[in-house]
Motif scaffolding. Structure first.
Motif, PDB file in Angstrom:
ATOM      1  N   LEU A 133       2.235   3.094   8.646  1.00  0.00           N
ATOM      2  CA  LEU A 133       3.382   3.227   9.476  1.00  0.00           C
ATOM      3  C   LEU A 133       4.295   4.150   8.742  1.00  0.00           C
ATOM      4  N   GLY A 134       4.776   3.686   7.618  1.00  0.00           N
ATOM      5  CA  GLY A 134       5.714   4.473   6.778  1.00  0.00           C
ATOM      6  C   GLY A 134       5.287   5.688   6.332  1.00  0.00           C
ATOM      7  N   LEU A 135       3.982   5.797   6.193  1.00  0.00           N
ATOM      8  CA  LEU A 135       3.365   7.323   5.728  1.00  0.00           C
ATOM      9  C   LEU A 135       3.405   8.037   6.936  1.00  0.00           C
ATOM     10  N   ALA A 136       3.394   7.748   8.184  1.00  0.00           N
ATOM     11  CA  ALA A 136       3.487   8.473   9.345  1.00  0.00           C
ATOM     12  C   ALA A 136       4.920   8.844   9.897  1.00  0.00           C
ATOM     13  N   GLY A 137       5.855   8.245   8.983  1.00  0.00           N
ATOM     14  CA  GLY A 137       7.373   8.635   9.352  1.00  0.00           C
ATOM     15  C   GLY A 137       7.923   7.417  10.239  1.00  0.00           C
ATOM     16  N   CYS A 138       7.500   6.279  10.509  1.00  0.00           N
ATOM     17  CA  CYS A 138       7.959   5.378  11.384  1.00  0.00           C
ATOM     18  C   CYS A 138       8.970   4.418  10.474  1.00  0.00           C
ATOM     19  N   SER A 139      10.135   3.976  11.403  1.00  0.00           N
ATOM     20  CA  SER A 139      10.738   2.880  10.732  1.00  0.00           C
ATOM     21  C   SER A 139      10.540   1.619  11.086  1.00  0.00           C
ATOM     22  N   VAL A 140      10.285   0.892   9.715  1.00  0.00           N
ATOM     23  CA  VAL A 140       9.342  -0.350   9.646  1.00  0.00           C
ATOM     24  C   VAL A 140      10.073  -1.400   8.900  1.00  0.00           C
ATOM     25  N   LEU A 141      10.383  -2.825   9.826  1.00  0.00           N
ATOM     26  CA  LEU A 141      10.678  -3.774   9.005  1.00  0.00           C
ATOM     27  C   LEU A 141       9.783  -4.890   8.889  1.00  0.00           C
ATOM     28  N   VAL A 142       9.391  -5.386   7.740  1.00  0.00           N
ATOM     29  CA  VAL A 142       8.660  -6.567   7.514  1.00  0.00           C
ATOM     30  C   VAL A 142       9.340  -7.669   7.227  1.00  0.00           C
ATOM     31  N   LEU A 143       9.036  -9.083   8.003  1.00  0.00           N
ATOM     32  CA  LEU A 143       9.598 -10.219   7.793  1.00  0.00           C
ATOM     33  C   LEU A 143       8.632 -10.931   7.078  1.00  0.00           C
TER      34      LEU A 143
END
Length: 511
Positions: free
Chosen positions: A20-30
């Motif tokens: 997802l990060g590679l595709a430019g999404c804003s991602v939060l991992v908990l």
């Protein structure tokens, strides 16, 4: 508000975060655990085998070489049989503890294989994989927060919220990658069905008073099975007690010694237990991998016996399949129904893996019928066809999604096509886009592919071996979405590209 919240920072959650990060999404991992790494995730108890399919996924994102480096002195198995040392038996897996001889595998029978740099298996450990993926995710802008326990999940129309203490983390989508006892799965109301356990399994690092009495390797016995690895004190056992002991009482030295003696049939003595854990072969799967704006991947969606090391590989396959589809949905260019193909494609794979592990458990049951099956399986593994069949299951070579095409390459993992200048398909996939390989004279698809610029990378030239194809469209997860004959039809390509990558971008208006 983030585009995606991922609950769980194990290999599956981190792999998805990287996609997802590679595709430019804003991602939060908990992640519930406060820190990266633990003794159970490091070698030897955290040792895992990555299949050819998983190694290929790392290769396509430029992560294979760092993975091999992170794996240290763990053994790596070469892809080509001729690369093995003369007389050396290549280990490429096992079925119910019965070893598969890689030299018996018929490489010519494997579908659409081309030689490439990706090995057929990699021995690593969970800590190495998680460290590598954590570093990559952080470089891609993913926010990873540890020591955070999710206590509630609530969906609100176009968003979903993960509650953790006094904090509420909102996102457009939430993915549970939080393991076999998934909190997200329970909170979101997924149905989880399957079969109850036959055994309690144990894995431990222990010092034996008389190690010479216990042979190394896998050993099915009249009471279950044990495994002893040389040199590091790693011992695993399967005790067919119906799973009654798992997590029910402390794993004391006396109990572990009693089980080891019963299972092995050897009066061996444990001096000291340094680390131990238990598990079962409970085999369960959610009926769907999505409910509204909540999705599941990895052990959160399916659990089973660790026999054959299929869990990690299946979970990584989930992450790679879901990542680009969810990213396309976030960015608004996903064609209708694209996200639903995640369940449609991956649920049957998970169900098949559960049955594969059930078959191994049935083969190991301490009874005369199972011992008779073991004898049959040993005979089959000694044949070329039998060894090849089992290797296909272990490597992921058997996987083919039904994408509605009769072309035998469509739905399979793409071969690593190589252009005459040395460029390989794997080299073209590091940025996470789809790829169209145009081998046809005159670059027949150049103009058509331009409509999806930014979503599909176009590459043209003569291939060292094009397998009879004039062009191939490869999805970001490495699966062939379409393949054309030596004179590919532009309309067919455009229809396939639209099906998987949405409408083409409008042509620029002349000034």
């Amino acid at each position: 508000m983030h585009d995606v919240v991922i609950v769980g920072a194990g290999p599956v959650g981190l792999a998805l975060a990287c996609e997802l990060g590679l595709a430019g999404c804003s991602v939060l991992v908990l992640e519930r655990e406060p820190g990266l790494g633990s003794p159970l995730r490091a070698a030897p108890l955290g040792r895992r085998g990555l299949s050819a399919a998983s190694a290929e996924a790392f290769y396509r994102r430029g992560l294979l070489e760092p993975l091999l480096t992170a794996s240290g002195d763990q053994e790596v198995f070469d892809a080509a049989p001729e690369a093995a040392e003369p007389g050396r038996r290549r280990f490429v897996g096992h079925f119910a503890g019965m070893m598969l001889d890689g030299d018996r595998v018929d490489a010519a029978a494997l579908p659409f294989q081309l030689p490439g740099p990706s090995p057929e298996a990699v021995m690593t450990d969970l800590e190495a994989v998680e460290t590598l993926l954590s570093e990559r995710a952080s470089k891609l802008g993913v926010d990873i927060r540890r020591g955070v326990t999710v206590s509630a999940v609530a969906q609100h129309g176009q968003s979903v919220a993960a509650h953790a203490g006094a904090e509420v983390h909102e996102a457009r989508w939430l993915v549970g990658c939080d393991g076999g006892r998934s909190t997200v799965r329970k909170l979101a109301g997924f149905d989880f069905v399957g079969t109850e356990p036959q055994f309690t399994g144990y894995t431990m690092r222990a010092t034996l008073a008389d190690p010479e009495r216990l042979r190394t390797g896998f050993h099915p016995t009249r009471s279950g099975m044990y495994l002893r690895l040389p040199g590091d004190g790693h011992i695993a056992m399967m005790d067919f007690d119906g799973g009654r002991f798992d997590r029910s009482r402390p794993l004391t030295r006396d109990h572990l010694q009693t089980v080891l003696r019963r299972v092995s049939g050897i009066d061996v003595t444990i001096d000291e237990v340094h680390l131990a854990s238990s598990f079962t072969d409970r085999a369960m799967q959610t009926t769907a991998y999505r409910r509204g704006r909540v999705l599941l991947a990895g052990d959160a969606a399916h659990i089973h016996s660790p026999l054959g090391g299929q869990g990690l590989n299946t979970g990584l396959g989930d992450a790679v399949n879901l990542g680009w589809k969810l990213a396309a949905t976030v960015h608004g260019y996903a064609p209708e129904g694209l996200l639903d193909t995640y369940t449609g494609e991956r649920h049957p794979i998970g169900a098949a893996v559960l049955d594969w592990t059930r078959a191994q458990v049935a083969t190991l049951r301490p009874e005369p019928y199972a011992r008779a099956i073991q004898a049959v399986v040993r005979d089959l593994l000694g044949t070329r066809d039998g060894a090849t069949y089992v290797y296909q299951k272990l490597s992921g070579a058997w996987i083919r999604y039904d994408l509605g095409s009769a072309h035998p390459l469509v739905g399979r993992s793409a071969p690593d096509f190589r252009f005459e200048d040395g460029t390989r398909l794997g080299d073209l996939m590091a940025d996470g886009r789809g790829v169209v390989l145009d081998f046809s004279p005159g670059r027949r698809l150049h103009a058509s592919a331009a409509g999806w610029e930014g979503r599909i990378r176009y590459a043209a030239g003569t291939a060292a071996d094009d397998l009879g194809c004039g062009a191939v469209l490869v999805r970001p997860d490495g699966v062939v979405a379409w393949a054309g004959d030596p004179h590919p039809d532009r309309a067919e390509f455009e229809e396939a590209a639209g099906r998987w990558f949405g409408r083409p971008a409008p042509a620029p208006v002349p000034s």
